[in-house]
Scaffold this active site. Structure first.
Site, PDB file in Angstrom:
ATOM      1  CE1 TYR A   1       0.953  -2.784   0.821  1.00 60.33           C
ATOM      2  CE2 TYR A   1       1.235  -0.446   0.352  1.00 60.33           C
ATOM      3  CZ  TYR A   1       1.521  -1.553   1.120  1.00 60.33           C
ATOM      4  OH  TYR A   1       2.369  -1.434   2.198  1.00 60.33           O
TER       5      TYR A   1
ATOM      6  CB  SER B   1       1.024   1.555   3.756  1.00 64.82           C
ATOM      7  OG  SER B   1       1.607   2.240   2.667  1.00 64.82           O
TER       8      SER B   1
END
Length: 335
Positions: free
Chosen positions: A152, A127
């Site tokens: 995350y 990501s």
């Protein structure tokens, strides 16, 4: 070729599975169909895949070690594409255990499955969030990314480190793809563009964080899938020029690569909202808010390595991409 796609009922996994099936590839999809967002949307995606020649599906949690071991021992996969993960920056503050179970334990089980069953290439979703506190733009895979600002992001950085270990120890070719703000038809309802569309159509206010002073490198789903398909076919090899006294984070002495997949064209959040308003024919009621914990003010992808190695540059404009999303949204929800 038989490919395992984890997260096959998810946004990217669904689109990738469609593309692979259209190319005659046999796809085994797995997903735990959790309720992080509307399960009916996940089932609707699956309904587009089930019944197609070459597709089989299993409801399976990546964190279930025994089930994952059985899957890999029962079916031989040439390639594994790991898109199954607990997504969302903000939710990681509320429910950290979901990220530890899915993104760390689950990814560990994927790596072990690949290691023990002669998988030729593991491709996995990282990501843009891994860039964290970095402010040097555009973000490059050759930059250090040791300062994540959400759990995350930390789990995605951990995935890259775990993959490198398996590439180094077991000669497992791994490629990590840092996705930049993916959007498009069949997207995730927790994403801002999705919730904004719903709110604008209903005449409800939208929360505009950091008082609108945000930029995102919005990347249309078809561009993400094109990059994935090209990377699947490019099995990484060791970088002969890699130096231990000046280590390059994006490559390695092992068969390991990292790529950004972004539009390479950041869009101001307020311009993004304008495009939505134009597509919907309706103005948004904006509620300006401070930046949220875990958010970063801007993202901007350097895609030079992707262009050089697989000959592809994402280039769908936000005007075209949002138009296609909103056309899908109105059709799917009947508005």
């Amino acid at each position: 070729m038989r490919i395992l796609v984890t997260g096959a009922a998810g946004f990217v996994g669904f689109h990738l599975s469609q593309r692979l099936l259209s190319q005659g590839v046999e796809v085994v999809g797995v997903d735990n169909l959790n309720d992080y967002y509307d399960v009916n949307l996940k089932r609707a995606r699956l309904s587009q895949l089930e019944g197609r020649a070459g597709f089989t599906f299993r409801t399976l949690d990546l964190a279930d070690r025994e089930a994952m071991t059985s899957l890999f021992s029962e079916i031989n996969f040439s390639v594994v594409v790991n898109l199954g993960a607990q997504a969302g920056v903000r939710y990681s503050i509320k429910n950290p255990n979901a990220y530890i179970d899915s993104n760390l334990v689950g990814f560990g089980n994927v790596l072990e499955g690949c290691r023990h069953n002669n998988v030729k290439h593991l491709v996995y979703a990282s990501s843009s969030s891994v860039y964290g506190a970095n402010t040097k733009m555009p973000f490059s895979v050759h930059h250090n990314v040791d300062h994540p600002v959400s759990l995350y992001a930390a789990t995605k950085k951990a995935n890259e480190l775990m993959a490198h270990t398996y590439s180094s120890l077991y000669n497992l070719p791994t490629t990590g793809l840092r996705f930049f703000t993916v959007y498009g038809p069949w997207g995730r309802p927790d994403m801002a563009y999705f919730s904004f569309t719903k709110a604008i159509l209903e005449g409800k206010p939208i929360d505009v964080y950091n008082n609108g002073n945000m930029k995102r490198d919005f990347t249309y789903i078809d561009d993400i899938v094109e990059g994935l398909v090209r990377v699947i076919d490019r099995i990484p090899i060791p970088n002969s020029e890699w130096r231990s006294d000046n280590p390059d984070p994006g490559t390695s002495y092992a068969p390991y690569r990292i790529y950004n997949i972004g539009n390479n064209n950041p869009v101001e959040l307020l311009r993004f909202i304008e495009v939505m308003e134009e597509c919907l024919g309706k103005m948004a009621v904006k509620n300006y808010m401070p930046i949220q914990a875990g958010d970063v003010p801007a993202t901007f992808a350097d895609v030079d390595d992707l262009i050089r190695d697989v000959g592809f540059r994402p280039e769908t404009s936000i005007e075209k991409g949002m138009g296609m999303f909103i056309e899908w949204y109105k059709g799917y929800y009947g508005v």
